[in-house]
Motif scaffolding. Sequence first.
Motif, short mmCIF file in Angstrom:
data_model
loop_
_atom_site.label_atom_id
_atom_site.label_comp_id
_atom_site.label_asym_id
_atom_site.label_seq_id
_atom_site.Cartn_x
_atom_site.Cartn_y
_atom_site.Cartn_z
N ALA A 120 0.81 -1.22 0.00
CA ALA A 120 0.00 0.00 0.00
C ALA A 120 0.84 1.27 0.00
O ALA A 120 0.34 2.34 -0.36
CB ALA A 120 -0.93 0.01 1.21
N GLU A 121 2.10 1.19 0.39
CA GLU A 121 2.96 2.36 0.49
C GLU A 121 4.20 2.17 -0.39
O GLU A 121 4.67 1.04 -0.57
CB GLU A 121 3.39 2.59 1.94
N PRO A 122 4.74 3.27 -0.94
CA PRO A 122 6.00 3.15 -1.68
C PRO A 122 7.11 2.69 -0.76
O PRO A 122 7.14 3.02 0.43
CB PRO A 122 6.25 4.58 -2.19
N SER A 123 8.02 1.90 -1.29
CA SER A 123 9.14 1.44 -0.50
C SER A 123 10.24 2.49 -0.48
O SER A 123 10.18 3.51 -1.19
CB SER A 123 9.68 0.13 -1.07
N ALA A 124 11.28 2.24 0.32
CA ALA A 124 12.39 3.19 0.42
C ALA A 124 13.23 3.23 -0.85
O ALA A 124 13.99 4.18 -1.06
CB ALA A 124 13.27 2.83 1.62
N LEU A 142 -3.10 -9.11 -6.21
CA LEU A 142 -2.45 -8.52 -5.05
C LEU A 142 -3.47 -8.35 -3.92
O LEU A 142 -4.64 -8.10 -4.17
CB LEU A 142 -1.84 -7.17 -5.41
N ALA A 143 -3.00 -8.46 -2.70
CA ALA A 143 -3.90 -8.40 -1.54
C ALA A 143 -4.25 -6.97 -1.18
O ALA A 143 -3.40 -6.07 -1.24
CB ALA A 143 -3.26 -9.10 -0.34
N GLY A 144 -5.50 -6.78 -0.80
CA GLY A 144 -5.96 -5.52 -0.23
C GLY A 144 -6.57 -5.80 1.14
O GLY A 144 -6.63 -6.95 1.59
N ASP A 145 -7.02 -4.75 1.79
CA ASP A 145 -7.55 -4.92 3.15
C ASP A 145 -8.72 -3.96 3.35
O ASP A 145 -8.75 -2.87 2.77
CB ASP A 145 -6.46 -4.62 4.18
#
Length: 661
Positions: A120-124, A142-145
């Motif tokens: 859900a978030e960009p990686s470093a 891909l999994a969502g929540d």
Amino acid sequence: MTAIKTRRPSAIGFPGETAARRTQRRRLGLVALAASVTALLSLASLTPAWSLIELRNFDYLSTFSPPPRPEDGPVIVAIDEPSMAEIGSQWPWPRALHARLIEALRDAGAKAIGIDIIFAEPSAAPENDAALAAVLGTDVVLAGDETLIETPQADQFVRTEPLDAFAARGARTGIASVALSGDGTLRQVPAYADGFAAQLAQTAGRRQSPVSGVALLQTFGPARTYPTVSYYQALEPGQLLPEGFFRDRIVIVGLSLQNAPTLRAGGADAFATPFTVHTGRLVAGAELQATIFDNITHDLFIRKAGHPVTITAIVLASVLAAAAVLRSTGWRTAALSLPILLFITAASYAMLRLGHVFISPLGPTLSYLSIVAGQSAFDYAAERRDRRDITRAFSRYLSPALVERLANDPSQLKLGGERRTLTILFCDVRGFTTISEALKDDPEQLTTLINRLLTPLSEIVLESGGTIDKYIGDCLMAFWNAPLDDPRHASHAVGAALRMLDAIDHLNAELGQEAAALGTEPRVLKIGIGINTGDCVVGNMGSSRRFDYSVLGDCVNLASRLEGESKNYGVPLLIGEQTAQLSAPDFRIAELDSITVKGRTTLSPIFTVLQPVEALALERHRQLIAAKYAGELHSSDAAFAELERAIPQLGGYYRLLRQRL
């Protein structure tokens, strides 16, 4: 007490009542009982607590001989301990590594790939995100929540989905959230139309069964039931896995520890399932998504019956129970009830397996048992009342002294009584129900046996100056110090009790000799005696036409309770505190405990009588009881073995006390 072999509708009933009227009254009572039980259970079935108990029933039924796992089900690629050791990178791993895995699985022939990880978030490292986005396609889910956030102002659903850059590449998003029951167990198929397993089925081109209402998961086994390989093996399937392992398979990638976490310890992305009641271990989320996938693609999920069906099942069980006890209750009722209860459970299991519908056996079972047990209790109470009426109508048990006194003064034949200090004795035969059942086909022998038992006991009471109040089946009640004064009534009652125990030994010896002559198994009789002293009301009790010379008072109840408690203390004789004080000059008295008997709120010290016993051993016993009261006594105390040798009469008591400690 008197054995009850079969309980039938009252044969005595109310005065002047005909047999037809008694039968009608019993059936009306049965209808009222069945209606009350049905109504109460129907209301209880609407509560959340009832639903949780039903779901626990489902756990056991659905895991009893579960169906085999479908052969074409998903394969699990586990992010597990060996993978973490081989990859050597701290979690979360670089997304470029996941890109490499997707390419490896695709090259190995995987039909659809589900990644049970939320991006859900960009990686470093943006280059890692770009690497993952580059390999995504329509064959990837891909999994969502979706999370419910409850606040005092409002309830809000928060949906978390992968980065737009990943969705733009054609990868589907599936909601991997699951709904847990009130006890924290995963049993229900998620209701999301775009659930993770549903999206994976669409990607793989699998047909799905529509899910409506409450759909319960059919699990196939404990943790690691599905074929599972480590993440690092899937990175190089050609070298580390058999040829064609992933060809045309659905693959789910997610956290799945090799050592399944326990229910107490918990675990990341791991849940309790119906199999947890057997194993105590949780199942990884990736494996549960595989279970959901097989349930919706093979129509294996189980629909939970609604409240109307549950209430109907309760009503049918109530009717069946009423029919079972319509005529009478007894051992035949118990023999009939067992197969009926097994049938209820078997029918629930058959519906679950063959019809994929769960109708809990809880309601019907409770309904059947409540009605059968309730009617049996009513019949038993009626039987006891009838026996008491018969005893009063045909029996009078008075001491010769009372007969003489009444002959000299007939004016005493009136209702009323006087307060006196009496010593009350209750004597009951242990295990007489078993003896009665063994002799049910020979009532004459049973009558002879009880007469041979009660005759010497009654003679001992009368010879010691006591009055026989009544016989209640195999139980004898007597008292001292009425109608004639007896200053040593407590000692006379205790002496009579000891003689009664000796009389039982002589009778058992005679029965043994008779059995040996006949070549049969001897019957060994045992009695329990309770004695208590206190203030009572003694006199003629009853109506103006029928009455008995009897006693009333709290000390009578305590004497009866002491008789019942004697078997719990491994001794044949228990006496109350005042009896012990009054008879102490004549006997060796030993205190055993202080108890609160049924119907009383205060502690009552209880004692027994020893004969013969050394004074030193008796003092050692008193020290042991003092240590017991102080909470300093332990089961390993050497005093137990010492006292069992010194006072063998209390051997059973010491063994029971050690067990309780």
